[in-house]
Design an enzyme around this catalytic site. Structure first.
Site, PDB file in Angstrom:
ATOM      1  N   ASP A  15       0.860  -1.184   0.000  1.00 13.77           N
ATOM      2  CA  ASP A  15       0.000   0.000   0.000  1.00 13.77           C
ATOM      3  C   ASP A  15       0.893   1.229   0.000  1.00 13.77           C
ATOM      4  O   ASP A  15       1.663   1.444   0.934  1.00 13.77           O
ATOM      5  CB  ASP A  15      -0.906  -0.029   1.245  1.00 13.77           C
TER       6      ASP A  15
ATOM      7  N   ASP B 152      -2.868   2.148  -6.084  1.00 12.50           N
ATOM      8  CA  ASP B 152      -1.732   2.161  -5.154  1.00 12.50           C
ATOM      9  C   ASP B 152      -1.723   0.994  -4.182  1.00 12.50           C
ATOM     10  O   ASP B 152      -1.045   1.039  -3.173  1.00 12.50           O
ATOM     11  CB  ASP B 152      -1.714   3.471  -4.367  1.00 12.50           C
ATOM     12  N   GLU B 153      -2.472  -0.055  -4.501  1.00  9.85           N
ATOM     13  CA  GLU B 153      -2.586  -1.155  -3.548  1.00  9.85           C
ATOM     14  C   GLU B 153      -2.658  -2.465  -4.314  1.00  9.85           C
ATOM     15  O   GLU B 153      -3.349  -2.547  -5.322  1.00  9.85           O
ATOM     16  CB  GLU B 153      -3.898  -0.957  -2.792  1.00  9.85           C
TER      17      GLU B 153
HETATM   18 MG   LIG Z   1      -2.481   3.875  -0.027  1.00 11.00          MG
END
Ligand SMILES: [Mg+2]
Length: 470
Positions: A11, A105-106
């Protein structure tokens, strides 16, 4: 359950805001808030400096402005975020072919399926930790951002671990210690437990995962229904056999449910359809995509199956738009006799970029239509003025699909190029002036200059890569 913590959850820390800080030297170490800047805008991401003021994602932008009046407020630059995301995902794919992005983003990574798989089986947790530290270092040096990483034996625990690692950390939960960690957490940490389920559990006196785990499964089923109750109970016990699924190249996203008893009541069918549309949109967004064609699938009591579809002029990932289209498609189908399966899908997928603004314009347009009907024209005009004051193309009236804007509008955070001063970004605009800071990702903090909004020396520009060039 795996004997080795080989599921990795990555993350990125405050992703959109961190990209902006990496891009704009003057914002490093400062509160930065990225999101919709129009009257109804919401916060997408707040930097850690802004979170100290109580600002968080999904908060109304108006509230964020009250809490942190001196923060930098920027429109999202999705094209750049997508590019940076691609770089990060490419690093993850070096570790395994099984990379499951959840958003820009993960992502989950199954290390057991990659080049370290065999070594992990013998060397275990220490190797997993070393691989993850190398990954974080690569992201820092090759992408220019910080990431938090969780490692464990299941997806659920890996995600818990990365949350505990935030920001800029690494947490590994070893095989056999899963319950120990779960015992310290609130039920809100369980996937599938939102505010409504949390409230149901709270009324039954259950606020901690360990309390849920201590109950017999039947009691959870009694409280939450069969599928949900059994699922929540298993997760509370640390049982989670969901595999990491590579979804990157999917051409469509769809969800469907088979019902144990045929659905007969039209209202009930519509409710289920809306729920499915919602789930479908969440998956679409998790993959960072949008789509043009909405498909509804129906299997009737006699097992005859049919699909209906409709195509939009441009891709969307908007739940309201997709649910409305799905309802309209359902309306065209004869439902007498009952149905046993219902599905909603979106195809014709595209990455988000400009389309995201289009979705926002559609959504706000729909909301405005409703508001205008209720309040008359005056309310709508007032909104238009308010949006103009914020001066962003994120405002619904400033977006002109297929047409030229009447006047040049400059949005805070937008990239610009000046014939004399070079590359910069818009800090703000109003009363006929636009303020630009001239700096690039690799320059020192730049100087600010002000121009007339229609200064011919000033033009819009593309984003510069975070670590590119000098
Ligand atoms: Mg994040």
């Amino acid at each position: 359950m795996r004997p080795v913590p080989s599921i990795l959850h990555l993350d990125m820390d405050a992703f959109f805001a961190s990209v902006e800080q990496a891009s704009k030297p003057s914002l490093r170490g400062k509160p930065v808030i990225v999101g919709g800047l129009g009257a109804r805008g919401v916060v997408s991401t707040a930097s850690y400096e802004a979170r100290r003021f109580g600002v968080h994602s999904a908060m109304a932008m108006a509230q964020a402005r009250r809490l942190a009046p001196n923060a930098a407020y920027l429109i999202p630059r999705f094209e750049l975020y997508r590019q940076v995301s691609d770089e990060v995902m490419a690093l993850l794919r070096e570790l395994s072919p099984l990379v499951e992005p959840l958003s820009l983003d993960e992502a989950f990574v199954d290390l057991a399926a990659g080049p370290y798989g065999e070594a992990l089986a013998t060397e275990g947790a220490e190797l997993a930790r070393a691989v993850a530290e190398d990954l974080r270092e690569d992201i820092r040096t090759k992408v220019g951002l910080t990431a938090s990483v969780g490692l464990s034996t299941t997806k659920f625990l890996a995600k818990i671990a990365s949350e505990q690692a935030k920001p800029d950390g690494l947490v590994l939960i070893e095989a056999g210690r899963e319950r120990e960690v779960l015992d310290t957490l609130s039920v809100r940490a369980l996937p599938g437990v939102g505010p409504a389920t949390e409230e149901t559990l709270r009324r039954a006196g259950l606020t901690q995962i360990r309390e849920v785990a201590a109950l017999p499964q039947e009691e959870l089923v009694h409280l939450l229904g069969r599928a949900h109750g059994a699922g929540v109970h298993a997760l509370a016990l640390g049982l989670d056999d969901r595999p990491v699924v590579a979804e990157r190249d999917a051409k469509s996203v769809s969800v469907e449910d088979t019902f144990e008893v045929d659905l007969l009541d039209r209202d009930h069918i519509v409710t289920e359809l809306e729920r499915l549309a919602d789930r479908c949109v969440r998956r679409l967004r998790a993959a960072g995509r949008s789509g043009r064609t909405v498909v509804v699938k129906i299997r009737r009591f006699d097992f005859s199956t049919l699909t209906r579809s409709e195509t939009l002029p441009a891709p969307t990932d908007d739940s309201l738009v997709i649910a409305q289209m799905a309802r309209r498609l359902l309306d065209s189908v004869e439902l007498l006799g009952g149905i046993r399966l219902l599905g909603v899908g979106v195809t014709g997928l595209a990455d988000w970029t400009q389309e995201d603004l289009f979705a926002q314009a559609l959504r706000e347009g729909l909301e405005e239509d409703a508001a205008d009907e209720a309040a008359g024209e005056a309310a709508g005009e007032e909104e238009a003025r308010e949006d103009a004051a914020y001066g962003g193309p994120a405002g619904p009236r400033a977006f002109h699909p297929g047409g030229e804007p009447k006047a040049r509008r400059w949005a805070p955070g937008q990239d610009v190029e000046h014939t004399e001063f070079g590359h910069g970004w818009v800090q703000g605009s109003g009363v006929g002036r636009v303020t630009v800071r001239f700096e690039t990702p690799n320059s020192p903090i730049g100087r600010v200059r002000t121009f007339a909004v229609d200064d011919p020396a000033l033009s819009t520009a593309g984003a510069l890569p975070l670590l590119g060039g000098v």
